[in-house]
Design a protein around this motif. Structure first.
Motif, mmCIF file in Angstrom:
data_model
loop_
_atom_site.group_PDB
_atom_site.id
_atom_site.type_symbol
_atom_site.label_atom_id
_atom_site.label_comp_id
_atom_site.label_asym_id
_atom_site.label_seq_id
_atom_site.Cartn_x
_atom_site.Cartn_y
_atom_site.Cartn_z
ATOM 1 N N GLY A 184 0.813 -1.215 0.000
ATOM 2 C CA GLY A 184 0.000 0.000 0.000
ATOM 3 C C GLY A 184 0.844 1.260 0.000
ATOM 4 N N ARG A 185 1.885 1.261 0.832
ATOM 5 C CA ARG A 185 2.770 2.433 0.877
ATOM 6 C C ARG A 185 3.496 2.621 -0.438
ATOM 7 N NH1 ARG A 185 7.872 2.767 4.965
ATOM 8 N NH2 ARG A 185 8.634 1.237 3.451
ATOM 9 N N VAL A 230 2.497 1.648 -3.518
ATOM 10 C CA VAL A 230 1.539 2.140 -4.514
ATOM 11 C C VAL A 230 1.226 3.613 -4.271
ATOM 12 C CG1 VAL A 230 -0.848 1.954 -5.315
ATOM 13 C CG2 VAL A 230 0.536 -0.109 -5.008
ATOM 14 N N GLY A 231 0.980 3.972 -3.015
ATOM 15 C CA GLY A 231 0.662 5.363 -2.705
ATOM 16 C C GLY A 231 1.775 6.317 -3.087
ATOM 17 N N SER A 232 3.032 5.904 -2.848
ATOM 18 C CA SER A 232 4.153 6.789 -3.182
ATOM 19 C C SER A 232 4.300 6.955 -4.685
ATOM 20 C CB SER A 232 5.453 6.246 -2.582
ATOM 21 O OG SER A 232 5.939 5.115 -3.297
ATOM 22 N N LEU A 249 1.643 6.743 -6.942
ATOM 23 C CA LEU A 249 0.515 7.558 -7.400
ATOM 24 C C LEU A 249 0.674 9.023 -7.020
ATOM 25 C CD1 LEU A 249 -2.425 5.123 -6.558
ATOM 26 C CD2 LEU A 249 -1.609 5.750 -8.845
ATOM 27 N N ALA A 250 1.466 9.310 -6.002
ATOM 28 C CA ALA A 250 1.674 10.697 -5.570
ATOM 29 C C ALA A 250 2.586 11.480 -6.499
ATOM 30 C CB ALA A 250 2.236 10.721 -4.153
ATOM 31 N N ALA A 287 -4.997 1.097 -1.789
ATOM 32 C CA ALA A 287 -4.207 2.324 -1.952
ATOM 33 C C ALA A 287 -4.615 3.113 -3.186
ATOM 34 C CB ALA A 287 -2.717 1.972 -2.047
ATOM 35 N N ASN A 288 -5.617 2.655 -3.921
ATOM 36 C CA ASN A 288 -6.066 3.333 -5.138
ATOM 37 C C ASN A 288 -6.570 4.735 -4.812
ATOM 38 O OD1 ASN A 288 -6.852 3.885 -7.730
ATOM 39 N ND2 ASN A 288 -8.144 2.070 -7.962
ATOM 40 N N ASP A 289 -6.195 5.682 -5.643
ATOM 41 C CA ASP A 289 -6.616 7.068 -5.411
ATOM 42 C C ASP A 289 -7.762 7.498 -6.318
ATOM 43 O OD1 ASP A 289 -5.360 7.243 -7.855
ATOM 44 O OD2 ASP A 289 -4.015 8.886 -7.292
ATOM 45 N N LEU A 334 -4.239 3.075 -11.657
ATOM 46 C CA LEU A 334 -3.766 1.833 -11.046
ATOM 47 C C LEU A 334 -4.391 0.623 -11.732
ATOM 48 C CD1 LEU A 334 -2.224 0.327 -8.786
ATOM 49 C CD2 LEU A 334 -4.269 0.592 -7.356
ATOM 50 N N VAL A 389 9.838 2.577 -1.587
ATOM 51 C CA VAL A 389 9.011 3.773 -1.670
ATOM 52 C C VAL A 389 9.709 4.829 -2.518
ATOM 53 C CG1 VAL A 389 10.008 4.786 0.431
ATOM 54 C CG2 VAL A 389 7.681 5.407 -0.251
#
Length: 331
Positions: free
Chosen positions: A23-24, A26-28, A30-31, A56-58, A63, A98
């Motif tokens: 999750g971390r 993927v989030g990093s 997508l950011a 973690a999808n935004d 994604l 990350v």
């Protein structure tokens, strides 16, 4: 050719039992504003890796999550992601690592490259995530000789680590030279791909700015190398040497690295034979392969010396904070 600012990045994440960290990661990815696609390939996990990635999808539509029903290895997972993605630039992110904010902005500001890599901060698993020091980019070109030399272990010095670099790769260069990961490899697959790219004339730029954080874990899958993994790496490097076309200045160091991998494989094979079939079988293998005897004897002596040193040396607490792959001066 100058780097086009509007070019976008596909981030590829091969994941195996990464429920706690995916999750971390993927989030990093997508950011990062330059990222147009994040493709996660679950490589036969038996935990909730896919669900954790989806969480973690935004909702930006960037994604995509794919899955293998059985474990096929990181090379196969990455090749699958490359095949389904479309962005002109490809970046690899390991499932427990990350991206730091602004990573691709710093990289895409540099012109004229086919591959570009930045500094890596190694993070201890027990330490909280912190931002890296600020380093000036100071871009420089990395050729084949320097890259291979940076992966050779030398006595009394830290082992070579340039194969850990996580470059952004231009899809057009990979396609033009038919470059993909060798799917039989589970060790050194990044190193082997970069060697073939450099042998094909890739312009490989390295900057000292740090945008990638690598988690150092005792139970990391990448830290457990099987004998057959060493055999596959050794075979792949021998194949590169047999193909030819290596620049003359790089040929001696590539042969040296190949010998080092061959020696590691010979020692591991000897120890496997001893564990599985006893000392007699191991000695039979060693004396049946006289060229491997120095590597086996030397490796055993080094292992015993290192074990004794670890047993009697004083316990020193690990330093807190980040360790960087590339030496650099903070700005």
């Amino acid at each position: 050719m100058l780097m086009a600012r509007e070019e976008t990045v596909c981030v590829i994440i091969a994941a195996k039992n990464a429920e706690q960290t995916i999750g971390r990661a993927v989030g990093s990815a997508l950011a990062q504003p330059e990222v147009a696609e994040v493709v996660v390939v679950d490589d036969g996990s038996d935990d909730r890796t896919m669900a954790a990635a989806a969480a973690a999808n935004d909702a930006s539509g960037r994604l995509e999550i794919l899955g293998f029903t059985r474990n096929r290895g990181p090379s196969a997972a990455r090749n699958r992601a490359i095949a389904v993605s479309r962005a002109p630039l490809i970046a690899i992110l390991d499932a427990d690592d990350v991206f730091f904010p602004g990573r691709f902005r710093q990289m895409l500001a540099c012109p004229d490259w086919d591959f570009i890599a930045d500094n890596i901060a190694f993070m201890a698993e027990a330490e909280p995530l912190c931002q890296p020091a600020r380093f000036a980019p100071r871009p420089r070109r990395l050729d084949l000789k320097a890259f291979v030399l940076g992966n050779i272990s030398r006595r009394g010095a830290p082992r070579g680590e340039l194969g850990f670099l996580k470059p952004v790769m231009r899809r057009a260069f990979l396609d033009a030279h038919g470059l993909r990961y060798r799917e039989e490899m589970r060790l050194g697959e990044d190193y082997e791909l970069y060697v073939r790219a450099l042998a094909n004339g890739a312009r490989y730029t390295v900057i000292e700015s740090c945008g990638y954080g690598a988690l150092v874990r005792e139970n990391s899958l990448s830290g457990r190398h099987r004998t057959e993994d060493l055999a596959a790496l050794h075979a792949a490097e021998r194949a590169i040497l047999a193909t030819g076309g290596i620049p003359p200045e790089a040929l001696p160091v590539l042969r040296r690295h190949c010998r080092q991998i061959g020696n590691r494989h010979a020692l591991r094979h000897f120890l496997d034979r001893k564990r599985e079939n006893g000392a007699g079988a191991a000695l039979s293998y060693a004396f049946g392969n006289p060229a491997a005897l120095p590597a086996i004897a030397g490796g055993i002596l080094r292992d015993k010396a290192e074990a004794a040193y670890r047993r009697f040396r004083p316990r020193v607490p690990a330093e807190a904070g980040l360790r960087y792959l590339l030496p650099a001066e903070p700005v």
